[in-house]
Design a protein around this motif. Structure first.
Motif, PDB file in Angstrom:
ATOM      1  N   UNK A  46       0.830  -1.210   0.000  1.00 41.48           N
ATOM      2  CA  UNK A  46       0.000   0.000   0.000  1.00 41.48           C
ATOM      3  C   UNK A  46       0.860   1.253   0.000  1.00 41.48           C
ATOM      4  N   UNK A  47       1.923   1.227   0.787  1.00 45.63           N
ATOM      5  CA  UNK A  47       2.855   2.363   0.821  1.00 45.63           C
ATOM      6  C   UNK A  47       3.564   2.517  -0.515  1.00 45.63           C
ATOM      7  N   UNK A  90      13.098   1.905  -1.732  1.00 46.01           N
ATOM      8  CA  UNK A  90      13.366   1.335  -0.402  1.00 46.01           C
ATOM      9  C   UNK A  90      12.275   0.341  -0.013  1.00 46.01           C
ATOM     10  N   UNK A  91      11.039   0.728  -0.220  1.00 50.97           N
ATOM     11  CA  UNK A  91       9.901  -0.104   0.164  1.00 50.97           C
ATOM     12  C   UNK A  91       9.891  -1.395  -0.653  1.00 50.97           C
ATOM     13  N   UNK A 111      -6.072   2.752  -7.059  1.00 52.94           N
ATOM     14  CA  UNK A 111      -7.002   2.268  -6.027  1.00 52.94           C
ATOM     15  C   UNK A 111      -6.270   1.753  -4.787  1.00 52.94           C
ATOM     16  N   UNK A 112      -5.026   1.299  -4.948  1.00 56.63           N
ATOM     17  CA  UNK A 112      -4.253   0.813  -3.806  1.00 56.63           C
ATOM     18  C   UNK A 112      -3.546   1.945  -3.062  1.00 56.63           C
ATOM     19  N   UNK A 113      -3.387   3.085  -3.721  1.00 55.69           N
ATOM     20  CA  UNK A 113      -2.677   4.219  -3.134  1.00 55.69           C
ATOM     21  C   UNK A 113      -3.523   4.900  -2.059  1.00 55.69           C
ATOM     22  N   UNK A 114      -2.869   5.365  -1.014  1.00 55.80           N
ATOM     23  CA  UNK A 114      -3.564   6.147   0.015  1.00 55.80           C
ATOM     24  C   UNK A 114      -3.767   7.581  -0.457  1.00 55.80           C
ATOM     25  N   UNK A 115      -2.856   8.075  -1.276  1.00 49.45           N
ATOM     26  CA  UNK A 115      -2.929   9.439  -1.805  1.00 49.45           C
ATOM     27  C   UNK A 115      -3.577   9.402  -3.187  1.00 49.45           C
ATOM     28  N   UNK A 116      -4.007  10.560  -3.623  1.00 48.32           N
ATOM     29  CA  UNK A 116      -4.668  10.650  -4.922  1.00 48.32           C
ATOM     30  C   UNK A 116      -3.766  11.326  -5.946  1.00 48.32           C
ATOM     31  N   UNK A 158      12.931   1.973   8.670  1.00 48.58           N
ATOM     32  CA  UNK A 158      12.767   2.494   7.319  1.00 48.58           C
ATOM     33  C   UNK A 158      11.563   3.435   7.243  1.00 48.58           C
ATOM     34  N   UNK A 159      10.428   3.011   7.812  1.00 47.21           N
ATOM     35  CA  UNK A 159       9.211   3.822   7.757  1.00 47.21           C
ATOM     36  C   UNK A 159       9.361   5.131   8.529  1.00 47.21           C
ATOM     37  N   UNK A 160      10.050   5.094   9.653  1.00 45.88           N
ATOM     38  CA  UNK A 160      10.286   6.323  10.421  1.00 45.88           C
ATOM     39  C   UNK A 160      11.087   7.307   9.575  1.00 45.88           C
ATOM     40  N   UNK A 161      12.112   6.813   8.887  1.00 51.73           N
ATOM     41  CA  UNK A 161      12.918   7.677   8.029  1.00 51.73           C
ATOM     42  C   UNK A 161      12.115   8.269   6.882  1.00 51.73           C
TER      43      UNK A 161
END
Length: 178
Positions: A46-47, A90-91, A111-116, A158-161
């Protein structure tokens, strides 16, 4: 059940460490991994979709913003697009390390993205869309970090960065709106 052989002064389980070397097919994932791999891979996909949509949005804005007075904004959009691509890389790499498959399928990306995605024509609308997307990404990462907790320290770090960089991007967009 085999008794854990521990180093008396450190409490390190040397038998578990040596056992980790035996199943090479799992790559970086050892028996000591405590995360829910399926959940983590789903969250990361998703990210990944979100970052890819952000790359496309920033690239579109970079190429379509016009005017001599918007040169610095154009450059900022490109810089952010490149940083978002770095996040996506990275992800994707982390998904592979967890023995998953990064989902780059363009058919379901939006559709999988959180952002548009945004196709604004006006520079102020572009900046606003990017600020909104950065805020969405920040909240998405915050929620992912909550779900992962301490079960996967590598993914967490990784996510914090990435989240810190998204916060910087949000500040940049807010400053451009001022």
């Amino acid at each position: 059940m085999q008794q854990a052989k521990q180093n008396g002064s450190t409490g390190i389980d040397t038998a578990a460490i040596r056992a980790a070397a035996k199943n090479m097919d799992d790559g970086a994932v050892t028996a000591g991994y405590r995360g829910d791999r399926k959940l983590v891979i789903d969250l990361l996909n998703g990210a990944l979709a979100t970052e890819l949509v952000c790359v496309l949005r920033y690239k579109r804005h970079h190429y379509t913003v016009a005017g001599r007075e918007n040169g610095s904004i154009k450059a900022e959009f490109l810089a952010h697009a490149l940083e978002e691509q770095g996040h996506a890389d990275q992800i994707a790499e982390r998904i592979v390390q967890l023995n998953g498959e990064p989902d780059f399928n363009p058919a379901s990306l939006a559709e999988r993205s959180h952002a548009e995605y945004d196709d604004a024509k006006d520079v102020k609308a572009m900046i606003k869309a990017n600020l909104i997307a950065e805020r969405v990404a920040i909240e998405s990462y915050r929620q992912m970090l909550e779900k992962i907790g301490d079960s996967d320290p590598t993914t967490r770090q990784m996510l914090v960065g990435i989240m810190a960089k998204e916060e910087e991007h949000a500040d940049d967009m807010r400053d451009l709106l001022a």
